[in-house]
Write an enzyme that holds these catalytic residues in place. Structure first.
Site, mmCIF file in Angstrom:
data_model
loop_
_atom_site.group_PDB
_atom_site.id
_atom_site.type_symbol
_atom_site.label_atom_id
_atom_site.label_comp_id
_atom_site.label_asym_id
_atom_site.label_seq_id
_atom_site.Cartn_x
_atom_site.Cartn_y
_atom_site.Cartn_z
ATOM 1 N N SER A 136 0.785 -1.240 0.000
ATOM 2 C CA SER A 136 0.000 0.000 0.000
ATOM 3 C C SER A 136 0.815 1.287 0.000
ATOM 4 O O SER A 136 0.236 2.360 -0.145
ATOM 5 C CB SER A 136 -0.964 0.014 1.188
ATOM 6 O OG SER A 136 -2.072 -0.816 0.925
ATOM 7 N N LYS A 139 0.240 3.723 -2.778
ATOM 8 C CA LYS A 139 -0.771 4.779 -2.747
ATOM 9 C C LYS A 139 -0.127 6.167 -2.722
ATOM 10 O O LYS A 139 -0.773 7.157 -3.068
ATOM 11 C CB LYS A 139 -1.704 4.581 -1.547
ATOM 12 C CG LYS A 139 -2.604 3.339 -1.664
ATOM 13 C CD LYS A 139 -3.491 3.194 -0.438
ATOM 14 C CE LYS A 139 -4.538 2.096 -0.631
ATOM 15 N NZ LYS A 139 -3.998 0.752 -0.476
ATOM 16 N N SER A 193 -6.086 3.291 4.320
ATOM 17 C CA SER A 193 -5.558 2.517 3.193
ATOM 18 C C SER A 193 -6.670 1.853 2.386
ATOM 19 O O SER A 193 -6.551 0.701 1.956
ATOM 20 C CB SER A 193 -4.565 1.456 3.689
ATOM 21 O OG SER A 193 -3.675 1.094 2.672
#
Length: 432
Positions: A136, A139, A193
């Protein structure tokens, strides 16, 4: 005589292609020996691993429990030019730190980097240009790409396609058909997230091509930043074939994020509320920032956590102390004996203790590599397709470039010889 001259020229072209091609078979990611004990002082000479060296200086490693994980995907071919972005001292599978400084702390991450957000100086790293999967923390690339494109006050409707995420993966709780401000979606992405939030933002920023266009824009922006070892396949960081990054690339991306005041505000937000959706009969609820650094580390600026079974634990965090802002990036870590943010905090402490002049390299500036005359950007890669091995577009950059050069040169030699033979036979037929 003419035949000999042309044949020699063609042969020279072929040989030059062979000589110019790098030794792709040489594995720059060899295993290294046991780590040096933390707390000591490293040698008086700069600890550098260069191409052709037999081994790297081991990184201090913390023992971690064995875990079951899927097989690691094969990384893209080694591109020597990509491994020296930021300086030759960063071309190492092991430790790169300034001479004479205290050893960095033992952590479980397989690669990491500490850099100054303002000056761009790289204070140290472990395998800074080693390929790894992002989870993640990808991102952040989505944020760096899309924050300038999207109006935070715009209200968007979540689609069925936005909700297609891996079962059991992280989600903030948006609902199909729900209407949310773009700012709310950003907070859902960065605090919790949310993978569905990533799909929404990629779709909005991707134009007519939707989320696929958003991923393509992410890859184009990564190349502009000089993050040549980064290739996104999903906007959220959920694992996808051909998806890779490096600790150095993450620092480039994080530097852009923390230069944006809107991102900094989002990253330091502790609590926010996801609004109710009366039309969908859902209530509002509160979410909290999952990055423990902002609660427990003085001067924290925020960051991003990440985890998948394949990538393991990944982390990006930044903090300010005495007017100095540092960022740390971690890939391939385990949460024991310390969690990702704690490992990041230990490396930040180490970095803040170093002199301001300490450096083993630098973060390149956005557009710097693409502005170099010899570095022609590769065409955008379609989602799911790996970036071409040679980021510079040069014929000699990698195995594919080598065989392309050799094939072209060989074909040219054959054509030249065939033409000469044909002309000689024609001349004989015409002779009285």
């Amino acid at each position: 005589m003419r035949v000999r001259l042309l044949t020699t020229t063609a042969t020279a072209v072929l040989l030059s292609a062979v000589v110019a091609a790098p030794a792709v078979g040489a594995d720059a990611r060899q295993r290294v020996g046991p780590a040096r004990a933390a707390g000591g002082t490293l040698g008086t000479e700069s600890l550098v691993y260069r191409a052709g060296a037999t081994r790297a200086v081991p990184c201090p490693r913390a023992a971690a429990p064995a875990v079951s994980r899927p097989p690691r995907p094969s990384p893209p071919p080694v591109v020597p030019e990509d491994r020296v972005v930021g300086g030759p001292e960063l071309d190492t599978a092991g430790l790169a730190v300034p001479a004479g400084v205290p050893a960095p702390p033992k952590i479980t991450a397989t690669s990491w980097l500490v850099a100054d957000l303002d000056t761009g100086q790289v204070l140290g790293g472990c395998g800074p240009h080693e390929y790894a999967t992002p989870a993640s923390v990808q991102k952040l690339l989505l944020a760096a790409t899309m924050l300038p494109r999207l109006d935070p006050k715009q209200v968007v409707t979540v689609t069925a396609a936005d909700m297609r995420i891996e079962p059991g993966s992280s989600a903030v709780g948006l609902v199909e058909g729900g209407r949310y401000s773009v700012e709310t979606v950003w907070l859902g992405l960065l605090l919790n997230s949310g993978n569905e939030a990533a799909n929404v933002l990629a779709r909005l920023g991707g134009g007519a091509d939707g989320a696929a266009g958003g991923v393509r824009a992410m890859n184009e922006y990564a190349r502009r930043l000089g993050a040549l070892q980064t290739h996104a396949v999903t906007p959220s960081g959920l694992d996808g074939r051909g998806q890779f990054t490096s600790a150095y690339d993450l620092a480039l991306i994080a530097r852009v994020c923390f230069a944006d005041p809107t991102f900094r505000r989002y990253a330091l937000t502790e609590l926010t509320r996801i609004p109710a959706q009366p039309a969908k009969r859902t209530k509002g609820f509160q979410i909290q920032n999952e990055n423990q650094l902002i609660y427990r580390y003085p001067g924290a600026l925020g960051g991003k956590t990440g985890f998948t079974d394949l990538a393991r634990h990944t982390y990006v965090g930044a903090a300010e102390r005495d007017g100095r802002r540092l960022v740390v990036t971690l890939l391939g870590g385990e949460p024991q004996p310390k969690r990702g943010w704690e490992q990041g905090a230990a490396l930040l402490d180490w970095g803040f203790a170093l002199p301001r002049s300490a450096s083993v390299g630098r973060l390149v500036e956005p557009g710097e590599l693409s502005a170099t005359p010899t570095a022609t950007p590769s065409p955008p890669a379609a989602p799911g397709q790996a970036r071409p091995a040679a980021a510079s577009g040069s014929v000699g950059g990698g195995a594919s470039g080598f065989w392309a050069a050799a094939g072209l040169a060989g074909a040219a030699a054959v054509l030249l010889l065939a033409g000469l033979v044909w002309r000689r036979r024609a001349a004989r037929r015409q002779a009285p």
